[in-house]
Design a protein around this motif. Structure first.
Motif, PDB file in Angstrom:
ATOM      1  N   GLY A 147       3.354  10.326   7.803  1.00 29.89           N
ATOM      2  CA  GLY A 147       3.012  10.693   9.178  1.00 29.89           C
ATOM      3  C   GLY A 147       3.010   9.503  10.125  1.00 29.89           C
ATOM      4  O   GLY A 147       3.630   9.539  11.199  1.00 29.89           O
ATOM      5  N   LEU A 148       2.328   8.436   9.736  1.00 24.97           N
ATOM      6  CA  LEU A 148       2.221   7.283  10.638  1.00 24.97           C
ATOM      7  C   LEU A 148       3.542   6.528  10.733  1.00 24.97           C
ATOM      8  O   LEU A 148       3.868   5.962  11.778  1.00 24.97           O
ATOM      9  CB  LEU A 148       1.104   6.346  10.174  1.00 24.97           C
ATOM     10  CG  LEU A 148      -0.322   6.907  10.253  1.00 24.97           C
ATOM     11  CD1 LEU A 148      -1.346   5.889   9.787  1.00 24.97           C
ATOM     12  CD2 LEU A 148      -0.647   7.353  11.675  1.00 24.97           C
ATOM     13  N   ALA A 149       4.318   6.537   9.641  1.00 29.34           N
ATOM     14  CA  ALA A 149       5.621   5.864   9.685  1.00 29.34           C
ATOM     15  C   ALA A 149       6.514   6.560  10.720  1.00 29.34           C
ATOM     16  O   ALA A 149       7.260   5.912  11.459  1.00 29.34           O
ATOM     17  CB  ALA A 149       6.263   5.897   8.310  1.00 29.34           C
ATOM     18  N   THR A 180      -6.370   6.507   1.787  1.00 28.24           N
ATOM     19  CA  THR A 180      -7.462   7.345   1.286  1.00 28.24           C
ATOM     20  C   THR A 180      -7.398   7.446  -0.233  1.00 28.24           C
ATOM     21  O   THR A 180      -6.317   7.489  -0.813  1.00 28.24           O
ATOM     22  CB  THR A 180      -7.393   8.755   1.924  1.00 28.24           C
ATOM     23  OG1 THR A 180      -8.425   9.529   1.375  1.00 28.24           O
ATOM     24  CG2 THR A 180      -6.069   9.436   1.658  1.00 28.24           C
ATOM     25  N   TYR A 216      -9.020  13.566   8.671  1.00 21.50           N
ATOM     26  CA  TYR A 216      -9.906  12.545   8.089  1.00 21.50           C
ATOM     27  C   TYR A 216     -11.304  12.534   8.714  1.00 21.50           C
ATOM     28  O   TYR A 216     -12.202  11.914   8.166  1.00 21.50           O
ATOM     29  CB  TYR A 216      -9.245  11.170   8.181  1.00 21.50           C
ATOM     30  CG  TYR A 216      -7.981  11.106   7.348  1.00 21.50           C
ATOM     31  CD1 TYR A 216      -8.068  11.084   5.956  1.00 21.50           C
ATOM     32  CD2 TYR A 216      -6.721  11.137   7.935  1.00 21.50           C
ATOM     33  CE1 TYR A 216      -6.920  11.073   5.178  1.00 21.50           C
ATOM     34  CE2 TYR A 216      -5.572  11.126   7.164  1.00 21.50           C
ATOM     35  CZ  TYR A 216      -5.680  11.093   5.785  1.00 21.50           C
ATOM     36  OH  TYR A 216      -4.543  11.090   5.019  1.00 21.50           O
ATOM     37  N   ARG A 234      -0.874   5.260   1.643  1.00 26.29           N
ATOM     38  CA  ARG A 234      -2.060   6.079   1.910  1.00 26.29           C
ATOM     39  C   ARG A 234      -3.298   5.240   1.621  1.00 26.29           C
ATOM     40  O   ARG A 234      -3.405   4.639   0.552  1.00 26.29           O
ATOM     41  CB  ARG A 234      -2.063   7.323   1.016  1.00 26.29           C
ATOM     42  CG  ARG A 234      -0.818   8.189   1.179  1.00 26.29           C
ATOM     43  CD  ARG A 234      -1.057   9.585   0.660  1.00 26.29           C
ATOM     44  NE  ARG A 234      -1.947  10.315   1.555  1.00 26.29           N
ATOM     45  CZ  ARG A 234      -2.675  11.361   1.168  1.00 26.29           C
ATOM     46  NH1 ARG A 234      -2.635  11.779  -0.076  1.00 26.29           N
ATOM     47  NH2 ARG A 234      -3.456  11.983   2.034  1.00 26.29           N
ATOM     48  N   THR A 239       1.608  12.970   2.681  1.00 26.23           N
ATOM     49  CA  THR A 239       2.761  12.312   2.067  1.00 26.23           C
ATOM     50  C   THR A 239       2.759  10.817   2.345  1.00 26.23           C
ATOM     51  O   THR A 239       3.539  10.079   1.762  1.00 26.23           O
ATOM     52  CB  THR A 239       4.060  12.888   2.651  1.00 26.23           C
ATOM     53  OG1 THR A 239       4.015  12.688   4.078  1.00 26.23           O
ATOM     54  CG2 THR A 239       4.208  14.353   2.349  1.00 26.23           C
TER      55      THR A 239
END
Ligand code: ADP
Length: 540
Positions: free
Chosen positions: A500-502, A489, A444, A487, A497
């Motif tokens: 990632g942060l989850a 963005t 990002y 997401r 997907t």
């Protein structure tokens, strides 16, 4: 000689009279000032002031009108000695009209000592009042006229120059007292309105002073935290009777160095309710310089248990579906492989088509793998804690992210304290989590940007932060970022997907830690992960 002595005696008498008069004036002003300074209640001040003025100047009747700027009118607010009641249904004179208009426009006192009711008036029914003398003086406060003080009498020639001088002098004293009472009433009204809003909102709100002492707690916050405001007010947050996990998280948020942005996290209560907590600094303009300084914090609490339950139901469904999809996909990949090796594989077009199909299938497979990873993390399956030296772990992760950094010409810094003890971690999962943060920062942040991996210790926690100077994240999206598939963005060219942060959050929680984010749109983001330093972490 005798003549001189007589002149001196006369002069002395005149001077004494003058002095007495002045003293009387001062005493009169003092009396009125003492009377009007006793209350901040506007109505009471109006009546006390009028009475004090009438006693002081020896008039039988009088009135006080205030300027209503919004309505453009002069409104009679207090009267004494009149025949008609002009206060209950107030006498309102448009600004600029009648005798009051003259007083205000010329900022002067007017006196009529033989008022014969011949001239036209802004309020004709005033002719029914039996007054033959009247005087009106402007009242000033904060540099402008705020109203008019009038005195009246049924006799003619009642008001001499001296009375007028006293009236002029006390008018301002009364004006200032009324203006103060009016300001005070307005501020009380504002406070009442604000307090009504605060107490009726569905969100819990706690406000603290700069030093962390609780200055306000609304009813919803009392209910959500099961506390009474009288047990909380004026206590430092550290000593407040709050559930320990909430108090610790709040203290951390307040001590955080990122004073300029919001701190958002979730906490679970003993009764299994989940609260979303947003901690924001309050700014006031500094009296000394141009900067604004923090004046404390406001903490907003929302019960998100229902959201959490919905999230859980969705997860369970997805995980069941993922299980069912994984096996056929494996079979499909094998079949494609066999096809590639078999006779169809000799044809380049067929090979290309088989490759495209295989890539698509593997992408779906990695999505499913991520979902299953999450399930494993949540169930604790395949999770094993070992004693881990953090320094080589950081090196390994940094080496792994390096190609992405080079690709986007990003500057990368690692900021480590020298004395991190070994921790009890599942090394692979922690590496996965850090890589997810770092991959996002690379993904990002614009070309040539900067990324820092910073570790620091605070009490019993190790903080791992990935700081970038990328686009930042809107506040409204911040509390949802760690949800699955979320997401923020809207750039569809950035692949992802939303898992990632989850995964990072599940990894942190599986270690008894947590995640946090500080970000401001346009000013980069800090993604944080906390891990327990004490060996107790092994027991989690
Ligand atoms: P994704 O696969 O979309 O990257 P993540 O769960 O990793 O999913 O991230 C969720 C969302 O958080 C992303 O879609 C992006 O909008 C936002 N995000 C994550 N990291 C950053 C970052 N460093 N800067 C800006 N936005 C970010």
């Amino acid at each position: 000689m005798v003549e001189n002595a007589d002149r001196l005696i006369r002069q002395n008498r005149l001077l004494t009279e003058d002095l007495n008069r002045r003293t009387d004036h001062l005493a009169a002003i003092g009396t009125v000032a003492a009377a009007v300074s006793q209350s901040l209640d506007l109505n009471r001040t109006l009546h006390t002031a009028l009475q004090a003025v009438l006693n002081t100047v020896g008039a039988e009747a009088g009135g006080i009108s205030l300027i209503d700027e919004a309505a453009g009118e002069v409104v009679l607010r207090a009267q004494h000695g009149w025949v008609q009641d002009f206060v209950t249904k107030p006498m309102r004179i448009p600004l600029g009209e009648g005798m009051s208009g003259h007083v205000i426009a010329n900022d002067t006192v007017i006196v009529e000592n033989d008022f014969d009711h011949s001239e036209p008036l802004a309020v004709p029914s005033f002719h029914n009042e039996p007054f033959r003398s009247l005087a009106m003086a402007p009242m000033h406060a904060r540099g402008k006229i705020v109203g008019i003080l009038s005195i009246m009498s049924r006799s003619t020639n009642k008001f001499n120059a001296e009375t007028i001088e006293v009236l002029r002098a006390v008018a301002d004293t009364v004006g200032i007292a009324l203006d103060n009472a009016r300001l005070y009433e307005a501020s009380v009204e504002n406070e009442t309105q604000l307090s009504a809003v605060l107490h009726s909102t569905a969100d819990g709100i706690i406000a603290t002073h700069q030093n962390g002492r609780i200055r306000l707690i609304n009813q919803t916050a009392e209910y959500l935290l099961n506390v009474e405001s009288e047990d909380m007010l004026d206590l430092p947050l550290r000593e407040a009777p709050l559930p320990a996990n909430i108090r610790d998280s709040l203290l951390f948020a307040l001590s955080s160095r990122a004073e300029e942005s919001n701190n958002i996290f979730r906490v679970s209560l003993e009764d299994e309710r989940i609260l979303s907590v947003v901690v924001s600094p309050i700014y006031v303009e500094s009296q000394v310089d141009q900067d604004s300084v923090t004046d404390g914090w406001v903490i907003v609490l929302q019960d998100v248990t229902h959201l959490h339950q919905a999230e859980k139901a969705r997860t369970q469904f997805i995980q069941a579906a993922a299980h069912d999809m994984r096996n056929p996909l494996g079979v499909t990949l094998n079949a494609l492989d066999m096809l590639k090796n078999a006779s169809a594989g000799q044809d380049p077009t067929a090979r290309e088509i088989i490759d495209i199909a295989a890539t698509g299938v593997s992408r779906i497979q990695s999505l499913i793998d991520d979902l299953l990873n999450l399930e494993h993390l949540e169930s604790g399956y395949g999770f094993s804690l070992q004693r881990v030296d953090v320094y080589p772990l950081v090196e390994k992760v940094s080496a792994e992210i390096s190609p992405r950094l080079v690709e986007k010409k990003l500057t990368y810094r690692v900021d480590l304290p020298p004395d991190i003890p070994d921790l009890h971690l599942d090394e692979d999962w922690i590496a996965r989590a850090l890589l997810n943060y770092l991959e996002n920062a690379c993904k990002y942040t614009q070309h040539g940007g900067e990324i820092t991996l910073r570790l620091f210790m605070n009490d019993s926690l190790l903080h791992v932060e990935v700081i970038d100077n990328g686009p930042g994240i809107p506040v409204e999206a911040q509390s949802r970022l760690f949800e699955r598939f979320y997401r923020a963005t809207d750039d569809s060219t950035v692949e992802g997907t939303g898992l990632g942060l989850a995964i990072v959050k599940s990894v942190a929680e599986a270690h008894g830690g947590g995640v946090y984010i500080r970000s401001k749109p346009g000013q980069g983001s800090t993604f944080g992960l906390t891990l327990m330093i004490t060996s107790d972490a092994a027991a989690v």
